[in-house]
Design an enzyme around this catalytic site. Sequence first.
Site, PDB file in Angstrom:
ATOM      1  N   HIS A  89     100.824   3.904  72.778  1.00 42.85           N
ATOM      2  CA  HIS A  89      99.532   3.250  72.995  1.00 42.85           C
ATOM      3  C   HIS A  89      99.538   1.798  72.541  1.00 42.85           C
ATOM      4  CE1 HIS A  89      98.348   4.577  68.806  1.00 42.85           C
ATOM      5  NE2 HIS A  89      97.693   3.435  68.843  1.00 42.85           N
ATOM      6  N   ASP A 225     103.809   9.910  71.058  1.00 43.10           N
ATOM      7  CA  ASP A 225     103.198   8.581  71.192  1.00 43.10           C
ATOM      8  C   ASP A 225     104.155   7.477  70.710  1.00 43.10           C
ATOM      9  OD1 ASP A 225     101.537   6.400  71.355  1.00 43.10           O
ATOM     10  OD2 ASP A 225      99.839   7.342  70.326  1.00 43.10           O
ATOM     11  N   SER A 656      98.947   1.956  63.518  1.00 42.18           N
ATOM     12  CA  SER A 656      99.620   2.579  64.636  1.00 42.18           C
ATOM     13  C   SER A 656     100.984   1.958  64.798  1.00 42.18           C
ATOM     14  CB  SER A 656      98.835   2.363  65.911  1.00 42.18           C
ATOM     15  OG  SER A 656      97.918   3.387  66.037  1.00 42.18           O
TER      16      SER A 656
HETATM   17  N1  ARG Z   1      93.445   7.207  67.980  1.00 43.67           N
HETATM   18  C1  ARG Z   1      94.645   6.439  67.949  1.00 43.67           C
HETATM   19  C2  ARG Z   1      94.332   4.987  67.590  1.00 43.67           C
HETATM   20  O1  ARG Z   1      93.315   4.698  67.091  1.00 43.67           O
HETATM   21  C3  ARG Z   1      95.408   6.566  69.218  1.00 43.67           C
HETATM   22  C4  ARG Z   1      94.846   5.892  70.418  1.00 43.67           C
HETATM   23  C5  ARG Z   1      95.654   6.015  71.661  1.00 43.67           C
HETATM   24  N2  ARG Z   1      95.561   7.311  72.258  1.00 43.67           N
HETATM   25  C6  ARG Z   1      94.640   7.660  73.159  1.00 43.67           C
HETATM   26  N3  ARG Z   1      94.620   8.874  73.624  1.00 43.67           N
HETATM   27  N4  ARG Z   1      93.754   6.802  73.594  1.00 43.67           N
HETATM   28  O2  ARG Z   1      94.748   4.001  68.078  1.00 43.67           O
HETATM   29  N1  GLU Z   2      95.739   4.833  66.427  1.00 48.37           N
HETATM   30  C1  GLU Z   2      95.416   3.882  65.409  1.00 48.37           C
HETATM   31  C2  GLU Z   2      95.948   2.490  65.686  1.00 48.37           C
HETATM   32  O1  GLU Z   2      96.029   2.081  66.823  1.00 48.37           O
HETATM   33  C3  GLU Z   2      95.858   4.410  64.127  1.00 48.37           C
HETATM   34  C4  GLU Z   2      95.003   5.504  63.807  1.00 48.37           C
HETATM   35  C5  GLU Z   2      94.019   5.133  62.762  1.00 48.37           C
HETATM   36  O2  GLU Z   2      93.044   4.427  63.017  1.00 48.37           O
HETATM   37  O3  GLU Z   2      94.313   5.589  61.667  1.00 48.37           O
HETATM   38  O4  GLU Z   2      96.212   1.724  64.809  1.00 48.37           O
END
Ligand code: ARG
Ligand code: GLU
Length: 760
Positions: A89, A225, A656
């Site tokens: 991502h 990921d 991330s």
């Molecule tokens: N929650 C994670 C973050 O904050 C992963 C985001 C990417 N994944 C997704 N399914 N959109 O960035």
């Molecule tokens: N998916 C998040 C990012 O893009 C990390 C997850 C979080 O917020 O802890 O940094």
Amino acid sequence: MNSFSMKKLILSLTLVFAVRLVFAVEGMWLPLLLGMLNETEMKSLGMKMTAEDVYSVNKGSLKDAIVQFGGGCTAEVISDKGLLLTNHHCGFGQIQSHSTLEHNYLEDGFWAKTLKDELPNPGLTAMFISRIEDVTAAALAGVTEDMDQKTRQSTVDKNLENFKATVKKEAWEDLLIRPFFAGNQYFMFVTVTYKDVRLVGTPPSSIGKFGADTDNWVWPRHTGDFSIFRIYADKDNRPAEYSEANVPLKPKHFLPISLDGVAEGDFTLIFGFPGRTNEYLPSYAISQLADVLDPARISVRDKTLAIWDGAMRADAQVKIQYASKQAGLANSWKKWKGEVLGLRKTGAVKKKQSYESDFKKLVATDAKFTKYLKLLPEFEQLYRDITPYAEAKAYYDEIMGGNIEIYRAANRFLGLVRANDKSGEPGFLEEKKKVQDGLTDFYKDYRPEIDQRVFAVLMELLSKKLSKEFQTEMLTPFLDQAGGSYEKLAEYLFKNSFLTNQSAASVVLGKPTGEAVKAILDDPICQLLNSLRDVYNLKVSPKYNEYNDRIELLQNTYMRAQMEVFPNKKFYPDANSTMRCSYGQVQGYKPQDAVSYSPQTYLDGVIEKYVPGDYEFDVPARLRELYEQKDYGQYGENGKLPVAFIGSNHTTGGNSGSPSIDANGNLIGLNFDRAWEGTMSDYNYDPSICRNIMVDARYVLFIVDKFAGATRLIQEMKLVHPKKEGSTPAKSKDEKPKLKKKAGVNSNKNFKQEVKPEAY
Ligand code: ARG
Ligand code: GLU
């Protein structure tokens, strides 16, 4: 408190904790202070390295393998040829931009066969940190407690400008100075930013984004990921703009990768660039967030996402065009929902209140704290005053900041008018170049028919949610004409605006300055945006900024006060996109009565979730085949293939792509998310439910090697068995035994302990 007494305070806290050895994994710590503040605790949790192995100015250390990736994520170097591992991502925008319906790398994945096939990404950067220094004394010279926020800030800004001129640095280095502890401390980061970062490999989205939005922020998780890039440098190993002549970076350090996996209780270190946390706010701020701001933002995105989601499911072209935008909006939307839930569930407001009542008691009993007596009542009043403005701002930010896309295009055109107002034709022409580039990007992924529906729904929402004084009157006549229907209104505006199609927009851009300005000012959507901005600039932002400045200043005092009033509490600075370490252990959790999560998932879980052809849960045939054959090679464990695991590391957005590092400095996983129930850790970390989610390094290797057959990449990595045979490199598939490469903290075991004198 001046910076010296602050240092003394932190030092005394350190000592208290060093003796008590409490099991507390909360915190995002500055790497240069680990030796002072954390090393003992880290060792008690299982770390075998020294603080100096993690961060050293004098030798290659772990920090030299960590970069800020593209300004918002983290990545780590995993080979002596600058190979970079980050999340799928995090590379999503780049993967998308190389994708077309014919070469759909989002859908099918991409693996460069040779160095020559690695794909350049204009604008993508990888930033290393050369060193970190405490510059508080220089920053706060002449700052007094009675200054208002603006005077204080301009004094600090001037100080830092003068100070920067005195810092010795190399031509290719940059300086970044950031406030910590709400402006009570300042640290300088000397950085080196590489600008030629190429895409090397990525799994298909059905692996890299498996589970998509349904599984996002959720444990148990089965997402691979990750994506792989490479840093290129000029012939002297220095940063350079993209050039064919550039060569792979020779890093100061890279992370060996452990094949031994993790067990519950294992030490984990997350190293990266967490974006933003607010752990020291008063209870009023937390109630405002949970009751007003998060719900406002969520309500806007509920509507946008419902429309986008339907359109993406219906049309493969739209699915590519909206993939990145949708992922961005959906991601925070879901996080906010989890945040509200977690704040409520853990009684965050009550906890803060009880902390505040302790604070008040202590303040009342000691004459030297008299100056803090009014702090909390002042906060209460200020938060009450700011809330209507903050709420209106939340709606405006959402609506003008991406949910209604056409406002973005309109904003660019209005920028031309502003440039013309400010500096006449030369200003206009200067701005025009930028607008031209921006518009090509914008229209590439724009569908006016989708946006028109969003527009109708959100303008109606705005009219219902915002009090009259925060609304534009301009809509009224249009709306009357449309018989009160927002759909009709949207139809009319979209039909009569040149912004809805690229060629019409280009025609306007091509006109002589005067005519272009007139066309822009005559456009109904530009007019509407102009009037919304007027309302915002006249009715919302002045009051908002006034209160917010006062809140910031008060927070600066409150931060200092908390540190003085609770000398036994261990404080860490809020995340601010600077380099941090957080440490913890592999650990499951119990989110609800009778529900208990174990910390590791396996490929079996991917297959359990498999829905053929599904938008979120499809599984590539090759992966199913490998599963049927149980062909996991050296990456399996007792006949199963590990996929992801969770730990108690305190992380946030920006972490991330952060490496998860074992007790010896080897990569064991790749951080990519947090568990739903614990996303409120940005305000209130609770060790019982706050968990970070990592892809298991063995799953990454398995996908690269067995799934994609990209063995040239495996061969340049250093795979180790730290648990089984010390740290000797393991053999990778089809590989001749390799000479031990000079890397890994294992080879730097005898660093001198040398904490920077600036530290304390
Ligand atoms: N929650 C994670 C973050 O904050 C992963 C985001 C990417 N994944 C997704 N399914 N959109 O960035
Ligand atoms: N998916 C998040 C990012 O893009 C990390 C997850 C979080 O917020 O802890 O940094």
